[in-house]
Design a protein around this motif. Structure first.
Motif, short mmCIF file in Angstrom:
data_model
loop_
_atom_site.label_atom_id
_atom_site.label_comp_id
_atom_site.label_asym_id
_atom_site.label_seq_id
_atom_site.Cartn_x
_atom_site.Cartn_y
_atom_site.Cartn_z
N ALA B 5 9.34 -0.18 -2.89
CA ALA B 5 10.04 -1.15 -3.74
C ALA B 5 11.42 -1.50 -3.20
CB ALA B 5 10.17 -0.60 -5.16
N ARG B 6 11.96 -0.66 -2.34
CA ARG B 6 13.28 -0.95 -1.78
C ARG B 6 13.24 -2.16 -0.85
NH1 ARG B 6 14.16 5.17 0.20
NH2 ARG B 6 12.12 4.59 1.02
N SER B 7 12.01 -2.51 -0.43
CA SER B 7 11.88 -3.66 0.48
C SER B 7 11.74 -4.98 -0.27
CB SER B 7 10.67 -3.45 1.39
OG SER B 7 9.49 -3.46 0.60
N LEU B 8 11.65 -4.92 -1.60
CA LEU B 8 11.51 -6.17 -2.36
C LEU B 8 12.84 -6.92 -2.40
CD1 LEU B 8 9.52 -4.85 -5.48
CD2 LEU B 8 8.60 -6.17 -3.56
N ALA B 207 14.60 -0.26 -11.09
CA ALA B 207 15.71 -0.10 -10.13
C ALA B 207 15.34 0.93 -9.06
CB ALA B 207 16.96 0.36 -10.87
N CYS B 208 15.89 0.68 -7.88
CA CYS B 208 15.74 1.65 -6.79
C CYS B 208 17.09 2.35 -6.60
CB CYS B 208 15.36 0.96 -5.49
SG CYS B 208 13.87 -0.04 -5.63
N LEU B 209 17.04 3.52 -6.02
CA LEU B 209 18.30 4.26 -5.84
C LEU B 209 19.22 3.59 -4.83
CD1 LEU B 209 17.08 7.97 -6.01
CD2 LEU B 209 18.72 6.87 -7.53
N LYS B 213 17.02 -4.08 -7.52
CA LYS B 213 16.43 -4.15 -8.86
C LYS B 213 15.41 -5.27 -8.91
CE LYS B 213 20.23 -2.14 -11.42
NZ LYS B 213 21.35 -2.34 -12.33
N PHE B 214 14.40 -5.09 -9.71
CA PHE B 214 13.41 -6.15 -9.88
C PHE B 214 12.77 -6.07 -11.26
CE2 PHE B 214 9.53 -3.56 -9.13
CZ PHE B 214 10.07 -2.45 -8.51
#
Lengths: 137, 526
Positions: B5-8, B207-209, B213-214
């Motif tokens: 998800a960090r790549s979104l 949210a990612c660390l 955010k998405f």
């Protein structure tokens, strides 16, 4: 070399000995009270346990819990459920038969709720009384 | 498909039909059940494919009440969840666990065991177990037979052991290949947005660390994040409903239950130790599954005595501290003296030492001469017990915030005096029945002070009851279908929905309930 004992050391030793003697007194008293009654069946019953020392410890614990039973004659009567025929049966039985009868009696104790909880142990009335006998005889 | 998800892109919007939060035993089971269905699935997992400390630290929280494990040690926060370290103990809850017991407040499930049986059957396969059979007599074992108790008070029951199935590894490829499923890793739900009425969840803020955010929009949402994170997410989502979602009756987070684990008795068998083999170690069966015997009380005995459910296995005592309170106290005193302090309960410990002076002497002998003196003849009873549902045992939010800016939790684990009384009485009954059958003698080591628990009593890493199931919204957070009362499209999976806990390890029931919920969702969505 001559070793001298100070007054303070002497009194201290005397105090320790007194405390020790006093601490042993109740047990000795219980033993004396129990042993003064001559009861032939008691000797046979007291040989029920192979680990006598352990049985004695449990027996003494039980007698603290039920001091009125600190009497050899009474314990034998209670183990025989105040039934003369039971006394005869246990008296004439050989060691193995007596053991068998007592084990059965213990199981019946559990079945009928004749149970003693002693220091966490769940025990039958018969076995704690046998332990008490072991401690007294 | 698995996506980091960090790549979104920032504020990316994901549209799906069903969104599952959490990829543990419940989440993975749900996702698998939905494979091939005519709707899309989005599976959100907070962690990655391996354990990482940063993500794991999101579990940190306060603990009050009975001492408990650090919360970031109690569960695992990555794909597969806590199945990544479980030991595989499995058995279903008993019939009595589902019943409304007059003597047990807040007891009763909306359905009985027979309703759940078909789902348990499917869960057996998912957990890689043998047949759905838990009667000891039904198994041919390479162990001694069950102890021959007389009467109907004590029964021998069975635990089956999963390999243990690591859900994240065993089912990862299947989920990754599924055409209708997208899994997002490192994706933490931080808020659930609802309609103005607060009755329908519209989308999740994720949210990612690393700061990304998405959004995830779906028709239906399922929380499967565990017994502490499920209530936390509900409580955190308080923009429309100030008390949190589903919390109109102040039930979210309450009724936290664990399985108290403790050494409860010491068994001195009349016969050679081999006659208790069944209860001492897992045994292989002809069905290639390991099983272990345990002693329990029959439902009839539990009802008659008004007790909670429990089981006990037999283990060789690890030390004299387990055998004797006096030895445990002696060790405690020694360690305190060495540190130059005196324990608060000095008198209690001294009393224990005096009463158990013979045990202390034997233990010292063993210590000094490294001797194996008599321990081998003893067996300890290790108890796993049902906890009485208690509204004051609860999870709440604290003012402290995690790295994502969300409030951390406080766990206040509380047990009641009836929990302890029940365990003690249960073991007295075992002791009576062991004596009655001539099998040996039992020393119950659960003391008579019902308001104080020994520090050796611990939980089993099982978090249950915090979003309990009940048909009445005033008594439960979710209904019989695991839907949050008053919410149209929010469901909960996992042990947080258990109204009562039984003594069985929860994973098999978690999986069975997830299968059941999946069937329900399929009916809604098709």
């Amino acid at each position: 070399m001559i070793r001298t004992i100070t007054r303070r050391n002497f009194l201290c030793t005397l105090l320790c000995l007194s405390v020790f003697t006093l601490s042993r007194l109740p047990r000795a008293l219980v033993k004396w009270r129990g042993a003064r009654v001559h009861e032939p069946l008691a000797l046979s019953l007291a040989n029920f346990f192979s680990h006598k020392q352990s049985a004695k410890i449990i027996g003494l614990q039980y007698l603290r819990f039920a001091p009125k039973e600190a009497d050899v004659h009474l314990l034998v009567e209670l183990i025989c459920s105040h039934r003369p025929e039971r006394r005869t049966e246990l008296t004439i039985a050989n060691v193995n038969k007596r053991r068998e009868l007592l084990l059965l009696q213990q199981r019946q104790d559990f079945e009928h709720g004749r149970i003693v909880k002693l220091h966490g142990w769940i025990l039958s009335e018969t076995e704690v009384r046998l332990c008490a006998l072991t401690a007294l005889v | 498909m698995l996506i980091d998800a960090r790549s979104l892109s920032k504020d990316h919007r994901i549209e799906t039909e069903v969104c599952i939060v959490g990829a543990g035993a419940a989440g993975v089971t749900l996702a698998r059940e939905f494979i091939g269905q005519p709707f899309r699935i989005c599976l959100l997992e907070s962690g990655g494919l391996e354990l990482d400390r940063e993500t794991q630290s999101l579990y940190q929280g306060e603990r009050t009440g009975h001492p408990y494990f650090p919360l970031d040690m109690a569960r695992l926060r990555y794909f597969g969840g806590s199945t990544n370290h479980w030991e595989g103990w499995c058995r279903p809850l008993d019939e009595i666990d589902f019943e409304t017991r007059e003597y047990l407040p807040y007891s009763g499930w909306p359905f009985d065991r027979s309703h759940l049986d078909p789902f348990y059957g499917r869960a057996q396969t998912i957990c890689q177990l043998g047949p759905f059979v838990y009667d000891a007599d039904a198994w041919k074992l390479d162990a001694s037979p069950p102890l021959p108790f007389i009467g109907d008070r004590i029964i021998t029951t069975i635990y089956q052991f999963s390999p243990p199935t690591r859900f994240g590894k065993v089912y990862r490829d299947e989920i990754a290949r599924a055409g209708n499923t997208t899994t997002f890793l490192y994706a933490n739900v931080v808020d659930m947005e609802t309609t103005e009425t607060g009755q329908t969840v519209t989308r999740l803020r994720v949210a990612c660390l690393d700061g990304n955010k998405f959004w995830v929009s779906a028709k239906l949402f399922i929380l499967a994040a565990g017994g502490i994170e499920n209530p936390r997410l509900l409580l955190l989502s308080n923009k429309v409903q100030s008390a949190g979602l589903g919390n109109q009756h102040d039930l979210v987070g309450r009724f936290f239950m664990e399985h108290p684990h403790l050494v409860s008795g010491l068994f001195l068998p009349s016969h050679p130790a081999s006659s208790t083999d069944l209860y001492r170690r897992p045994h292989n069966t002809e069905k290639k599954v390991s099983v272990l015997g345990a002693l329990t009380l029959s439902a009839k005995a539990l009802r008659r005595e008004q007790l909670t459910n429990f089981s006990a296995i037999l283990v060789p005592p690890r030390s004299w501290s387990q055998v004797s309170k006096g030895v445990a106290s002696f060790k405690r005193l020694l360690s305190e003296f060495r540190r130059g302090s005196v324990p608060e309960d000095f008198v209690k410990h001294l009393k224990n030492v005096i009463v158990d002076l013979d045990d202390v002497a034997i233990a010292s002998y063993r210590q000094f001469y490294k001797s194996e003196y008599p321990l081998a003849t003893w067996l300890a009873l290790e108890n796993r017990s049902e906890q009485v549902p208690n509204p004051d045992s609860r999870v709440t939010l604290t003012a402290e915030r995690d790295r994502l800016g969300k409030n951390r939790v406080r766990l206040d684990w509380r047990l009641s005096s009836s929990d302890k009384r029940s365990i003690r009485r249960g073991h007295e009954i075992i002791g009576e029945e062991l004596g009655r059958a001539g099998l040996g003698r039992l020393r119950v080591v659960v003391d008579d002070n019902d308001s104080v628990w020994d520090s050796t009593m611990v939980g089993g890493f099982h978090h249950m009851g915090t979003t309990r199931m009940h048909v009445d919204p005033q008594q439960g957070v979710v209904d019989a279908n695991c839907r949050v009362h008053s919410m149209s499209n929010l469901f909960i999976a996992g042990s947080s929905v258990f109204p009562t806990s039984g003594y069985a390890n929860p994973t098999l029931t978690i999986v069975a309930l997830a299968v059941r919920l999946a069937d329900h969702v399929k009916r809604i969505m098709t």
